[in-house]
Scaffold this active site. Structure first.
Site, PDB file in Angstrom:
ATOM      1  N   CYS A  86       0.790  -1.229   0.000  1.00 14.77           N
ATOM      2  CA  CYS A  86       0.000   0.000   0.000  1.00 14.77           C
ATOM      3  C   CYS A  86       0.829   1.289   0.000  1.00 14.77           C
ATOM      4  O   CYS A  86       0.642   2.151  -0.860  1.00 14.77           O
ATOM      5  CB  CYS A  86      -0.945   0.000   1.203  1.00 14.77           C
ATOM      6  SG  CYS A  86      -2.236  -1.257   1.119  1.00 14.77           S
ATOM      7  N   HIS A 144      -1.205   6.048   2.387  1.00 16.10           N
ATOM      8  CA  HIS A 144      -1.324   4.833   3.186  1.00 16.10           C
ATOM      9  C   HIS A 144      -2.070   5.054   4.492  1.00 16.10           C
ATOM     10  O   HIS A 144      -1.917   6.084   5.150  1.00 16.10           O
ATOM     11  CB  HIS A 144       0.065   4.258   3.475  1.00 16.10           C
ATOM     12  CG  HIS A 144       0.029   3.064   4.374  1.00 16.10           C
ATOM     13  ND1 HIS A 144      -0.662   1.921   4.048  1.00 16.10           N
ATOM     14  CD2 HIS A 144       0.561   2.841   5.606  1.00 16.10           C
ATOM     15  CE1 HIS A 144      -0.528   1.042   5.017  1.00 16.10           C
ATOM     16  NE2 HIS A 144       0.205   1.578   5.983  1.00 16.10           N
TER      17      HIS A 144
END
Length: 482
Positions: free
Chosen positions: A69, A123
């Protein structure tokens, strides 16, 4: 006579770059593979994303730069490769290495657009950080909205198939009670629509970041009902599929096939994943409908992307992310730009996620920073069949563990026909797959290469080395967060 000259003047005004600025609706999903109807998935029920693909350009071969991510999202938003921003884990911020980077939304702000974010674009730890700013980049936005729904308050109801691990990393799910709008992702759609209404009279760049289908797989029960267990099956692979695959190719977070879970549990996890896919699809549909209702569709560029691909049991038991296989490296990318010639077509050319940044700046007729490492996809938006000679580069860093004394950098290059991957520059293995004959990557041709295969590997290895290092990074990274 003055009126006669006025009309041509207006026409010239429109074609000379002074027309109304186009809005951008920038939609991200979390951990979504190409499990969509428009990508040929026979299971997925995704009518709204299929509608977007049918009115835009669906890139069937789009690849992320690192299937985790934080690195991939930082790469998309900066237009820079992981080796440039030095982000390989979930902890390092790209500004630690490139403090003066101008992010995609920043570039729009600099040139007169209003930019706001709802939900996860950079993120977040999921689900722990839902409702917070996560690992955000404040200079990228003029407003941020962080909804928090009943998926957080109902966390105690989530079933965890692997109780020894947190629900953020385990196969875990909940067929939730209540309405879509009570879930965080439903609230993200609602808040995004509110921002579009508020800003409809000025140019905007609005980013909507959904948290699903990231684990835990939480969606209203009606979406689970769309996928009866008896209609699902685990992906096929030959029994000996793993024998020619290097150990490093298997992610450290999935140490044994299917996590040692039985087939029924795996099918329940698959059901839950697809339920989340259809849930997110419905939220995208709400936003697309809102564009029409607000008379914004004809002046808004819509981008839909996911941060990376995802495994649902391929290669006899790989789940989740962190691989360089096709299922981990490839992810959805759909772009609908108003009145562009290629709309309604699919594009099979090889493209990269770092190409999103220069594509949007070109479409908006604003400068692209010279540091950007991607290339604009506008030629393919005009003609998805046009000639396009390009590779896609994906990397992943493995921590030292019981398998390796030192960390191992994996890197992969995808051409129209081939995927070549090496681990620690070949020290821990090499892979070559022919996608014309072997699209599921079952036969590693690097084990016993023909003379022709050797030539292909030599050529691809050189091209790969120009874009990605196979060395252990000298910059900081957290092995526990790789």
């Amino acid at each position: 006579m003055k009126l006669l000259f006025l009309v041509p003047g207006i026409f010239l005004l429109g074609i000379s770059g002074f027309a109304q600025k186009q809005n951008v609706l920038f939609i991200a999903a979390d951990d979504l593979s190409c499990a969509l109807g428009c990508y040929g998935d026979p299971i997925a029920q995704t009518p709204h994303l299929d509608r977007l693909a049918a009115t835009g350009v669906c890139f069937l071969n789009a690849y992320n730069q690192l299937p985790l991510c934080n690195p991939t999202r930082a790469s998309v938003m900066t237009g820079l490769r992981p080796d440039t921003i030095k982000v390989y884990d979930l902890d390092r911020h790209f500004r630690d290495e490139v403090p003066d980077a101008v992010t995609l939304s920043q570039q729009f702000i600099k040139h007169g657009w209003w930019a706001g974010r709802v939900g996860k674009v950079y993120h977040y730890n999921v689900p722990a950080s839902i409702g917070t700013d996560g690992f955000d980049d404040p200079p990228s936005w003029q407003k941020t909205v962080n909804p928090i729904g009943r998926d957080k308050t109902d966390e105690s109801l989530i079933f965890n198939a692997e109780p020894h691990r947190k629900i953020s990393a385990a196969l875990s799910w909940l067929a939730a009670d209540g309405k879509d709008e009570e879930q965080t992702d439903g609230m993200i759609a609602t808040e995004t629509i509110k921002l579009m209404k508020q800003k409809k009279d000025e140019p905007f760049f609005i980013a909507a970041g959904f948290f699903r289908p990231h684990t835990p797989y939480v969606a209203p029960k009606k979406y689970f009902d769309m996928y009866p267990l008896e209609t699902l099956r685990l992906p096929y692979a030959p029994k000996n599929d793993r024998e020619d695959i290097p150990t490093a190719a298997f992610a450290h977070n999935c140490p044994v096939p299917h996590y040692g879970l039985d087939e029924l549990t795996c099918l329940q996890a698959m059901q839950a994943y697809y339920a989340c896919v259809s849930f997110i699809d419905a939220q995208v549909g709400r936003m697309l409908d809102a564009l029409d209702q607000l008379d914004l569709a004809d002046n808004t560029i819509v981008v839909f992307w996911s941060d990376h691909g995802y495994h649902l049991g391929e290669h006899n038991g790989i789940w989740q992310k962190r691989t360089l296989f096709e299922q981990g490296a490839k992810a959805p990318l759909i772009i609908r730009a108003p009145n562009i010639e290629g709309n309604g077509q699919a594009c099979r050319r090889i493209v990269e996620f770092i190409d999103i940044y220069p594509t949007l700046t070109e479409l908006a007729n604003i400068p692209t920073p010279k540091e950007i490492e991607g290339q604009s996809l506008t030629p393919l938006l005009r003609d998805p069949l046009s000639r396009w000679n390009s590779f896609a580069i994906t990397q992943v860093l493995r921590p030292a563990d019981s398998r390796f004394e030192t960390p191992v950098m994996g890197r992969s290059i995808r051409s129209e026909r081939w995927r070549y991957s090496d681990w620690a520059e070949g020290k821990h293995g090499v892979e070559l797959y022919d996608h014309f004959a072997d699209p599921m990557e079952f036969n590693n041709l690097a084990i016993k290469p023909t003379q022709g295969n050797q030539k292909v590997m030599k050529y691809l290895r050189k091209a790969l080395a120009r874009k990605a290092s196979g060395q252990i990074p000298k910059t900081p990274f957290n092995p526990k967060r790789l």
